[in-house]
Design an enzyme around this catalytic site. Sequence first.
Site, PDB file in Angstrom:
ATOM      1  N   ASP A 137      -5.872   0.788  -5.802  1.00 55.84           N
ATOM      2  CA  ASP A 137      -7.044   0.784  -4.781  1.00 55.84           C
ATOM      3  C   ASP A 137      -8.366   1.302  -5.223  1.00 55.84           C
ATOM      4  O   ASP A 137      -9.383   0.920  -4.405  1.00 55.84           O
ATOM      5  CB  ASP A 137      -6.705   1.855  -3.249  1.00 55.84           C
ATOM      6  CG  ASP A 137      -5.851   1.195  -2.301  1.00 55.84           C
ATOM      7  OD1 ASP A 137      -6.034  -0.223  -2.174  1.00 55.84           O
ATOM      8  OD2 ASP A 137      -5.065   1.757  -1.690  1.00 55.84           O
TER       9      ASP A 137
ATOM     10  N   LYS B 270       0.572  -7.741   2.304  1.00 60.97           N
ATOM     11  CA  LYS B 270       0.268  -7.089   0.925  1.00 60.97           C
ATOM     12  C   LYS B 270       1.570  -7.372  -0.152  1.00 60.97           C
ATOM     13  O   LYS B 270       1.494  -8.011  -1.160  1.00 60.97           O
ATOM     14  CB  LYS B 270       0.055  -5.783   0.480  1.00 60.97           C
ATOM     15  CG  LYS B 270      -1.608  -5.288   1.083  1.00 60.97           C
ATOM     16  CD  LYS B 270      -1.709  -3.890   1.071  1.00 60.97           C
ATOM     17  CE  LYS B 270      -2.992  -3.714   1.793  1.00 60.97           C
ATOM     18  NZ  LYS B 270      -3.402  -2.192   1.772  1.00 60.97           N
TER      19      LYS B 270
ATOM     20  N   GLN C  94      -0.610   3.367   1.967  1.00 64.76           N
ATOM     21  CA  GLN C  94      -1.292   2.959   3.364  1.00 64.76           C
ATOM     22  C   GLN C  94      -2.083   3.679   3.964  1.00 64.76           C
ATOM     23  O   GLN C  94      -1.548   4.843   4.683  1.00 64.76           O
ATOM     24  CB  GLN C  94      -0.520   2.010   3.944  1.00 64.76           C
ATOM     25  CG  GLN C  94      -1.189   1.138   5.150  1.00 64.76           C
ATOM     26  CD  GLN C  94      -2.075   0.017   4.468  1.00 64.76           C
ATOM     27  OE1 GLN C  94      -1.898  -0.564   3.554  1.00 64.76           O
ATOM     28  NE2 GLN C  94      -3.538   0.040   5.145  1.00 64.76           N
TER      29      GLN C  94
END
Length: 285
Positions: A120, A53, A97
């Site tokens: 997200d 990422k 995460q």
Amino acid sequence: MAVILDGRVLSEKIRGELKEEVEYLKEKFGRAPTLAVVLVGNDPASEIYVRNKIKACQKVGINSLDKKLPETITQEELNRVVKELNDNKDVDGIIVQLPLPKHLSCREVINYISPEKDVDGFHPLNAGKCMLGLYDEGLMPCTPAGVMKFFEEYGIELQGKNAVMVGHSNIVGKPLANMLLNANATVSVCHVYTQDLAFYTKKADILCVATGVPHLIKAEMVKDGAVVIDIGISRLNGKIVGDVDFEAVKEKASAITPVPGGVGPMTITMLLYNTVKAFKMRHGI
């Protein structure tokens, strides 16, 4: 033979567009969009995901802020780190995460992230906007949004089609089913408790699968000419495979995503897209 829906090619196209947009925003506002990535503990898979990422951010010019926290961190301490990022005016997007160590609550952390920085797309407020089709007003979950980009890019009509979503997770299945419904498809949602799964899948014009069960979908379960979107990823006999028996199903489908190289690259791309979008929304663009 099916058209192969190439996620790598589509991803590169979108990332090229994002790079140009980031350069414009940096020139106009004096800084590039910034993504904060929070990693708790030393899970090797999570470390790889985070590294990928951050690398993707660098390639399009997005700033990244890497927060690595010890596995022993308490819920209160983690919440405090998230709050600091919420309050930081130079941070536009935040991801924590997942999965987290077992003593920490994923739900609590997701709820703690500011909806405006929740790139997200997991916060209940963004989930609600997804369900209602208010895509311009919120940040959509990355994997479902990436799937919808495939339909848009390849001109795949959804209105009036029978769509079947196999899998009903909060991250993929439920939001993607809502997106298909909002596009005027007729949607059936199946899961591990569905009896006679093939009864549903054989009727699908659009078949999306996200279960993590290798080769769950066989050729005899797929309608001739169906569009098949394989979102699952597993390791089988040392190979990366999806939820669909790709080699057999590609002979029946009109279009299909491979694994790897299909939906996977689009997930990180839509994370970058959401980070730029969050920056623009904060600046009233």
